[in-house]
Design a protein around this motif. Structure first.
Motif, PDB file in Angstrom:
ATOM      1  N   TYR A 142       0.833  -1.208   0.000  1.00 19.30           N
ATOM      2  CA  TYR A 142       0.000   0.000   0.000  1.00 19.30           C
ATOM      3  C   TYR A 142       0.866   1.256   0.000  1.00 19.30           C
ATOM      4  CZ  TYR A 142      -3.507   3.413   1.503  1.00 19.30           C
ATOM      5  OH  TYR A 142      -4.324   4.513   1.601  1.00 19.30           O
ATOM      6  N   THR A 143       1.912   1.279   0.831  1.00 16.54           N
ATOM      7  CA  THR A 143       2.830   2.419   0.835  1.00 16.54           C
ATOM      8  C   THR A 143       3.487   2.571  -0.522  1.00 16.54           C
ATOM      9  OG1 THR A 143       3.287   1.880   3.162  1.00 16.54           O
ATOM     10  CG2 THR A 143       4.689   3.523   2.123  1.00 16.54           C
ATOM     11  N   GLN A 144       3.873   1.460  -1.123  1.00 21.12           N
ATOM     12  CA  GLN A 144       4.479   1.505  -2.454  1.00 21.12           C
ATOM     13  C   GLN A 144       3.507   2.118  -3.471  1.00 21.12           C
ATOM     14  OE1 GLN A 144       5.503  -2.596  -3.065  1.00 21.12           O
ATOM     15  NE2 GLN A 144       7.185  -2.565  -1.582  1.00 21.12           N
ATOM     16  N   ALA A 145       2.238   1.758  -3.369  1.00 13.84           N
ATOM     17  CA  ALA A 145       1.242   2.301  -4.293  1.00 13.84           C
ATOM     18  C   ALA A 145       1.056   3.803  -4.080  1.00 13.84           C
ATOM     19  CB  ALA A 145      -0.080   1.569  -4.125  1.00 13.84           C
ATOM     20  N   LEU A 146       1.004   4.243  -2.822  1.00 16.66           N
ATOM     21  CA  LEU A 146       0.864   5.671  -2.551  1.00 16.66           C
ATOM     22  C   LEU A 146       2.051   6.461  -3.103  1.00 16.66           C
ATOM     23  CD1 LEU A 146      -0.473   5.744   1.133  1.00 16.66           C
ATOM     24  CD2 LEU A 146      -1.777   6.081  -0.957  1.00 16.66           C
TER      25      LEU A 146
ATOM     26  N   VAL B 230      -1.642   1.169 -10.010  1.00 16.18           N
ATOM     27  CA  VAL B 230      -3.073   1.462 -10.009  1.00 16.18           C
ATOM     28  C   VAL B 230      -3.775   0.392  -9.182  1.00 16.18           C
ATOM     29  CG1 VAL B 230      -5.144   1.782 -11.382  1.00 16.18           C
ATOM     30  CG2 VAL B 230      -2.924   2.557 -12.264  1.00 16.18           C
ATOM     31  N   LEU B 231      -4.334   0.791  -8.044  1.00 17.38           N
ATOM     32  CA  LEU B 231      -5.030  -0.161  -7.182  1.00 17.38           C
ATOM     33  C   LEU B 231      -6.429  -0.408  -7.726  1.00 17.38           C
ATOM     34  CD1 LEU B 231      -4.025   1.186  -3.659  1.00 17.38           C
ATOM     35  CD2 LEU B 231      -3.012  -0.717  -4.920  1.00 17.38           C
ATOM     36  N   SER B 232      -6.874  -1.624  -7.609  1.00 11.05           N
ATOM     37  CA  SER B 232      -8.215  -1.970  -8.086  1.00 11.05           C
ATOM     38  C   SER B 232      -9.247  -1.632  -7.015  1.00 11.05           C
ATOM     39  CB  SER B 232      -8.300  -3.457  -8.428  1.00 11.05           C
ATOM     40  OG  SER B 232      -8.029  -4.241  -7.279  1.00 11.05           O
ATOM     41  N   GLY B 233     -10.383  -1.092  -7.458  1.00  8.75           N
ATOM     42  CA  GLY B 233     -11.491  -0.851  -6.542  1.00  8.75           C
ATOM     43  C   GLY B 233     -11.245   0.283  -5.573  1.00  8.75           C
ATOM     44  N   GLU B 234     -12.211   0.472  -4.684  1.00 10.35           N
ATOM     45  CA  GLU B 234     -12.156   1.483  -3.639  1.00 10.35           C
ATOM     46  C   GLU B 234     -11.831   0.811  -2.308  1.00 10.35           C
ATOM     47  OE1 GLU B 234     -12.547   4.754  -4.082  1.00 10.35           O
ATOM     48  OE2 GLU B 234     -12.765   4.438  -6.248  1.00 10.35           O
TER      49      GLU B 234
ATOM     50  N   ARG C 127      -6.171  -6.818   5.639  1.00 11.16           N
ATOM     51  CA  ARG C 127      -7.288  -6.001   5.173  1.00 11.16           C
ATOM     52  C   ARG C 127      -7.018  -5.354   3.809  1.00 11.16           C
ATOM     53  NH1 ARG C 127      -8.751  -2.670   9.942  1.00 11.16           N
ATOM     54  NH2 ARG C 127      -8.432  -4.712  10.848  1.00 11.16           N
ATOM     55  N   PHE C 128      -5.773  -5.343   3.367  1.00 11.00           N
ATOM     56  CA  PHE C 128      -5.447  -4.772   2.063  1.00 11.00           C
ATOM     57  C   PHE C 128      -5.493  -5.819   0.939  1.00 11.00           C
ATOM     58  CE2 PHE C 128      -2.065  -3.210  -0.974  1.00 11.00           C
ATOM     59  CZ  PHE C 128      -2.802  -2.136  -1.479  1.00 11.00           C
TER      60      PHE C 128
ATOM     61  N   CYS D  75      -4.463  -5.689  -3.278  1.00 12.72           N
ATOM     62  CA  CYS D  75      -2.996  -5.764  -3.224  1.00 12.72           C
ATOM     63  C   CYS D  75      -2.403  -6.160  -4.572  1.00 12.72           C
ATOM     64  CB  CYS D  75      -2.561  -6.755  -2.153  1.00 12.72           C
ATOM     65  SG  CYS D  75      -0.771  -6.929  -2.016  1.00 12.72           S
ATOM     66  N   GLN D  76      -1.520  -5.340  -5.083  1.00  7.80           N
ATOM     67  CA  GLN D  76      -0.881  -5.616  -6.362  1.00  7.80           C
ATOM     68  C   GLN D  76       0.103  -6.781  -6.287  1.00  7.80           C
ATOM     69  OE1 GLN D  76      -0.359  -2.990  -4.432  1.00  7.80           O
ATOM     70  NE2 GLN D  76       1.751  -2.236  -4.506  1.00  7.80           N
ATOM     71  N   VAL D  77       0.670  -7.005  -5.103  1.00  6.62           N
ATOM     72  CA  VAL D  77       1.597  -8.130  -4.942  1.00  6.62           C
ATOM     73  C   VAL D  77       0.837  -9.457  -4.998  1.00  6.62           C
ATOM     74  CG1 VAL D  77       3.217  -9.231  -3.338  1.00  6.62           C
ATOM     75  CG2 VAL D  77       3.266  -6.754  -3.663  1.00  6.62           C
TER      76      VAL D  77
END
Length: 350
Positions: free
Chosen positions: A267-271, A283-287, A299-300, A304-306
């Protein structure tokens, strides 16, 4: 068994780089959340807005609390200010649990002041600058009101202060209005500021000025600050430590250079990937999920892209991601380095 007590082996603790800023002194943190939970009723269910948080702010330290809108960071800040009562857990100030009587909260809010993101909305358009800054000293019955107002305006760079005393908000620039809001907090000689998106409504040309002001106040007055923001770039420029929040939990925390130069949680990597100099945006999927329906396991994991890329499966932790809860991270004083709540981070090489 509660979620925060499970799966301690899945939380990575990373070594601290040289030159970390100490979080705790001899008396411990100035402000601390311990296993904090805040829930609200929502459509017949309970929304877990803050769902087990440990967070500490030390003397003279600036901590950035970052995350997407709706992650719970503003609710956490309001709870630390005593504006919300925790469902469970505690808020400690100077090592003592926060009391919620009117008298105790009034004394507490003299020392822990809120700075809001919208200076236009924070200031009464019918009140002069003097009246806006003098409001706090009047509430607390301080006899040296005029001296406090003049001194606070000067500290925020509104010099000579006499030039601004009789001005109204509409006569000021956005940066000047934000300085007036900060002066209103400084008039009470607080020990800690809670700044909620303090530059979000300002033009880019004046954001740096306000951030530089907060740093100068820390250096000159020893002020501590908790800066709530969605902007990791802001955190990089102002914070000593950063705590990344997702769906009511801190998922990564530690010294700002360590977390932002080498983010460990997906998540930090995505931000970070959306910053202008990032080579490849994630680009994260969904909300973010509904806080009344917190996913099982990490919960992520639904975004999660990983996990989506198959990396978690290759590391043999994909089953854990969707089923095994992660513990609540510690408050992460700098002597302990960084912490991350991630099954994959605990097993990936390097």
């Amino acid at each position: 068994m509660t979620e925060q007590r499970e799966s301690t082996e899945s939380v990575a603790s990373l070594p601290e780089p040289d030159g970390g800023v100490p979080v705790t002194g001899k008396r411990g943190p100035l402000l601390e959340a311990r296993d904090l939970h805040v829930e609200f009723a929502s459509r017949g269910r309970r929304a877990r807005a803050v769902d087990g948080v440990n967070l500490a702010v030390g003397e003279g330290e600036i901590v950035a609390l970052v995350g997407e809108s709706g992650c719970g960071k503003t609710t956490l800040a309001r709870t630390l200010l005593g504006l919300e009562r925790p469902t469970s857990g505690s808020v400690l100030y100077g090592g003592e649990p926060l009391a919620y009587s009117s008298h105790a909260l009034k004394a507490y809010r003299r020392e822990v002041q809120l700075v809001l993101q919208d200076p236009t909305g924070s200031l009464n358009p019918r009140h002069t600058v003097y009246e806006a800054v003098a409001e706090g000293p009047r509430i607390h019955g301080m006899s040296d009101e005029h001296d406090r107002v003049v001194s606070a305006l000067a500290r925020t760079g509104l010099r000579p202060p006499e030039r601004f005393l009789n001005s109204y908000p509409h006569e000021l620039s956005g940066g000047q209005r934000q300085r007036v809001v900060i002066a209103g907090a400084l008039a009470l000689d607080p020990r800690l500021l809670v700044a909620d998106e303090p530059v979000a409504s300002l033009d880019a040309s004046v954001r740096g000025e306000i951030l530089a002001l907060l740093l100068r106040l820390r250096d000159e007055l020893g002020l501590s600050a908790l800066v709530v923001t969605h902007d990791l770039g802001l955190a990089w420029n102002i914070a000593d430590r950063v705590a990344v929040m997702y769906l009511g939990r801190i998922v990564e925390s530690g010294p700002v250079e360590q977390v932002l130069k080498a983010p460990t949680h997906p998540y930090t990597q995505a931000l970070l990937s959306v910053l202008p100099d990032s080579p490849s945006p994630v680009v994260l999927s969904g909300e973010p999920p509904d806080p009344t329906r917190v996913p099982g396991g990490c919960r992520f994991h639904p975004r999660c892209q990983v996990l989506a890329s198959g990396e978690a499966a290759r590391a043999g932790v994909d089953g854990l991601c969707g089923s095994q809860p992660l513990m609540v991270l510690p408050a992460a004083p700098s002597s302990a380095g960084s912490h991350v709540a991630c099954h994959y981070a605990g097993v990936r090489p390097g």
